[in-house]
Every structure is written in C-alpha cells, then in structure tokens.
Write an enzyme that holds these catalytic residues in place. Structure first.
Site, mmCIF file in Angstrom:
data_model
loop_
_atom_site.group_PDB
_atom_site.id
_atom_site.type_symbol
_atom_site.label_atom_id
_atom_site.label_comp_id
_atom_site.label_asym_id
_atom_site.label_seq_id
_atom_site.Cartn_x
_atom_site.Cartn_y
_atom_site.Cartn_z
ATOM 1 N N ASP A 36 0.854 -1.340 -0.046
ATOM 2 C CA ASP A 36 -0.029 -0.023 0.023
ATOM 3 C C ASP A 36 0.840 1.250 -0.030
ATOM 4 O O ASP A 36 0.531 2.137 -0.598
ATOM 5 C CB ASP A 36 -1.034 0.084 1.422
ATOM 6 C CG ASP A 36 -1.514 -1.272 1.525
ATOM 7 O OD1 ASP A 36 -2.408 -1.766 0.507
ATOM 8 O OD2 ASP A 36 -1.305 -2.278 2.373
ATOM 9 N N HIS A 49 -4.467 -3.437 6.287
ATOM 10 C CA HIS A 49 -4.503 -3.698 5.007
ATOM 11 C C HIS A 49 -5.802 -4.076 4.205
ATOM 12 O O HIS A 49 -5.887 -5.315 4.143
ATOM 13 C CB HIS A 49 -3.415 -4.671 4.814
ATOM 14 C CG HIS A 49 -3.296 -5.110 3.128
ATOM 15 N ND1 HIS A 49 -2.876 -4.255 2.382
ATOM 16 C CD2 HIS A 49 -3.685 -6.320 2.672
ATOM 17 C CE1 HIS A 49 -2.791 -4.978 0.974
ATOM 18 N NE2 HIS A 49 -3.439 -6.299 1.153
#
Ligand code: NAD
Ligand code: LMR
Length: 329
Positions: free
Chosen positions: A160, A188
């Site tokens: 990410d 996440h």
C-alpha cells in the site's frame, strides 16, 4: 562463503507470490548481496510437488548465496531454526470477496503456524504476514506464540505504501525517490488511510504541493485503498510480483534500516500510540535501525486524518472480536 546462512521460511511457496518471491530472496535482495540464505518452503501436501518444481528452478539458477532448500508440509519442521518467516500461504481473495470473508478460512492456518514459530524458530525470529487478512492473521499467529517478543510479528502494508508513493509522485510530477515520509495507517484493506499530510515531495510538504482536497479524498485515497481489487479485476488474480516486491522491501528495511529523513509503513502491534488500542496489529509510520523499528512519534493528526485512522482501526477491532469469537485468539 564464511558467514552463517540466515534461515528464511516461506509459506505458500508454490503459490503465485511465492514464485515471484523466492528467486529474489535467493539472489540477495531480501537481506543483502553478501548474506547467504537457506530456504525452508512450507506447503500443504497437495502442493509439495509444485514446490519441488520451484526448488528445481532455484537450483538451476546457481545462486551463489543460496546454501540449501528444504521443503516441508509440517510447520514444526519448516519453522525449525527460522530467523525470518514470511507467512504468505493463505487463500487469496477472489472477485467479489471482501477480506472479512477470509477470516475464518485463513485464521485456522495462522494459529498452528504461530505455535510452531513459538516452539521451533530461532531466538531472533522476525515474522512478516502477507496472507490476508494480513493484520489479523498476524495477530492470530502472535497470540499463539507467547514466548516470542510481540514486536517480532508484523503485517505487510508496504505494498500500500509503495502504491501511494507512485500515485503521489505521478500527481506531483516528481520521481518516486523524491517522495518521503508517506504513511499508511490502519488495516491492509479498503479502509486503510494513506496519509500525505506529513509527506514530502522533492522537499516540500506534499499536501501543500497537491493543494487539492477533492483529489485526495476522491481519487488518491480510493485508488490506493482499492488497488488490490482493481488488480484482481484486471488480472483475474490478486497482485503477485508487486506483493513479493513489497515483502522484500519490508524485511530489507526492517533488517537494514530506513534512510535518514524518511520513514516507512509497517503493520505492527500497537503500543497505544496515536490512540490505536494496544495489541492490535495496525499500520504506523516507523523508522528502523539495527533490526528494530520505532513508531514515529509526535505527528499532528488533523480531523481529516483522525476520522480515517479511527475508521480503519475500528475495522481491526471488529476483526479482533470476530477471531476471538472463533477461538483463534
Ligand atoms: P496462491 O493461491 O497463488 O498461493 C497460496 C499458496 O499457499 C498455495 O500454494 C497454497 O497451497 C498455499 N497454502 C495454503 N494453505 C497453506 C498452509 N496452511 N501452509 C502452507 N501453505 C499453504 O496465493 P497468492 O496469490 O500467492 O497470495 C497469497 C496470500 O497473500 C493471499 O492471502 C493474498 O490475499 C495475500 N496477499 C497479500 C498482500 C498484502 O499486501 N498484504 C498482497 C497480495 C496478496
Ligand atoms: C492486494 O492488496 O493486492 C492484496 O491484498 C490482494 C487483495 O485481496 O486485495
């Protein structure tokens, strides 16, 4: 080669991330160009043959740093003496599934693996959980390993982080290496919060350089947070090479340190910093040095950020309650 090899255990070794990961570990990208490694591959019995095929290919590369490959279907064997454990093996999300759907399917894998790490890994074990839902799977494994210091269990939000770095670099017309101090907060998952308020682009504050809150709220954050789903939609399979690359980055940074004037994002057990409940594995801005990480303290969190951090942390609390209910922690 005189240095003692580092034992690196990889679960799900025959999967698509495993295939993108193992060759880079063996060629020195995980730990450094002068660090020999031994690979321990863990797979389920049905996939051991495929793992053997990958091991044949690894042999065929004649990597000078690769000092051996063992394949096992028993976590007690695969984690024996492990210094680094990359927990990749899990069921990936397919079209239309949310990560919550995976809790039950994958939670059962991480409890026995945590116990095997507790009982057999080396004293300096460092664990990275990649398999989704990564943060909560890391919490499950950690809870099953009471003899291992809690901070050794981490979850991957580096993918990410890397995704956010590129989106911000593109928007501001700088190179990715000119983006610093970006943070992924939380889970996440689609609730994660990529924060540019403390980030810098070419030495300037990123939020000021962008100066476009609509882009931030309606384009940047959803693009980063939903990138996993976009890749599944486009490829028909979840991200693999970029995920493997992020796993390499995560461990390399943890072991070798962050650069001066920068930080990274890691899913780590909260110590209560920034109002995140203690023990939850949530992503924070961290600096690393000598194989240890520290949360970057003292950042001012504005209302825009606070709301989003709280929402992602609330999801992690829900996941914790769900796995408690399933008897996994
Ligand atoms: P894959 O299906 O290609 O491979 C998974 C492998 O794990 C398979 O070979 C399977 O046999 C193995 N496996 C299943 N149960 C196991 C067990 N108990 N022990 C050992 N091995 C086991 O999946 P993939 O694409 O490689 O993805 C792996 C995981 O990583 C998925 O959960 C995926 O959602 C996740 N992922 C996480 C991130 C992240 O940023 N955190 C990014 C991409 C993918
Ligand atoms: C990703 O972020 O690419 C992975 O976690 C896959 C997914 O399920 O989104």
């Amino acid at each position: 080669m005189t240095r003692t090899p580092v034992n690196v255990t990889v679960t799900g070794a025959a999967g698509q991330i495993g295939y993108a990961l193992l060759f880079r570990i063996a060629s020195g990208h995980l730990l450094g160009a002068d660090v020999p490694v031994k690979l321990r591959l863990l797979e389920i019995p049905q996939a051991v043959k495929a793992a053997e095929g990958t091991a044949m290919e690894l042999d065929d590369c004649a990597f000078p740093l690769l000092q051996g490959i063992d394949i096992a279907d028993d976590p007690n064997v695969a984690f024996d003496g492990a210094n680094i454990a990359l927990l990749v093996g899990a069921r990936p999300r397919t079209k239309g599934m949310e990560r919550g759907d995976l809790l039950e399917a994958n939670g059962g894998i991480f409890k026995p693996q945590g116990k095997a790490i507790n009982d057999h890994a080396a004293d300096d074990i460092k664990v990275l959980v990649v398999g989704n839902p990564a943060n909560t799977n890391a919490r499950i494994a950690q809870a099953a390993a009471p003899d291992v210091p809690i901070e050794r269990f981490t979850a991957m939000t580096r993918l990410d982080h890397n995704r956010a770095v590129t989106q911000l670099a593109k928007k501001t017309g700088v190179s990715v290496s000119d983006v610093k101090k970006l943070t992924i907060w939380g889970n996440h998952s689609a609730t994660q919060y990529p924060d540019i308020f403390h980030a810098e682009v070419a030495g300037k504050n990123a939020a000021e350089a962008v100066n476009d809150e609509a882009w931030l709220a309606d384009t940047f954050i959803p693009t980063v947070a939903k990138r996993g789903a976009a890749i599944i939609e486009a490829r028909g399979a979840s991200s693999a090479a970029s995920a493997a690359n992020a796993a390499i980055d995560h461990v390399h940074t943890w072991v070798n340190g962050t650069a001066a004037g920068d930080w990274t994002s890691m899913g780590i057990p909260s110590d209560g910093s920034y109002g995140v409940p203690e023990g939850i594995i949530s992503s924070f801005p961290v600096t690393t040095k000598d194989g240890k990480y520290e949360i970057v303290q003292g950042l001012e969190i504005n209302d825009f950020s606070r709301q989003r951090i709280d929402a992602s942390v609330a999801e992690l609390v829900e996941e914790r309650e769900a796995v408690k209910g399933l008897g996994l922690i």
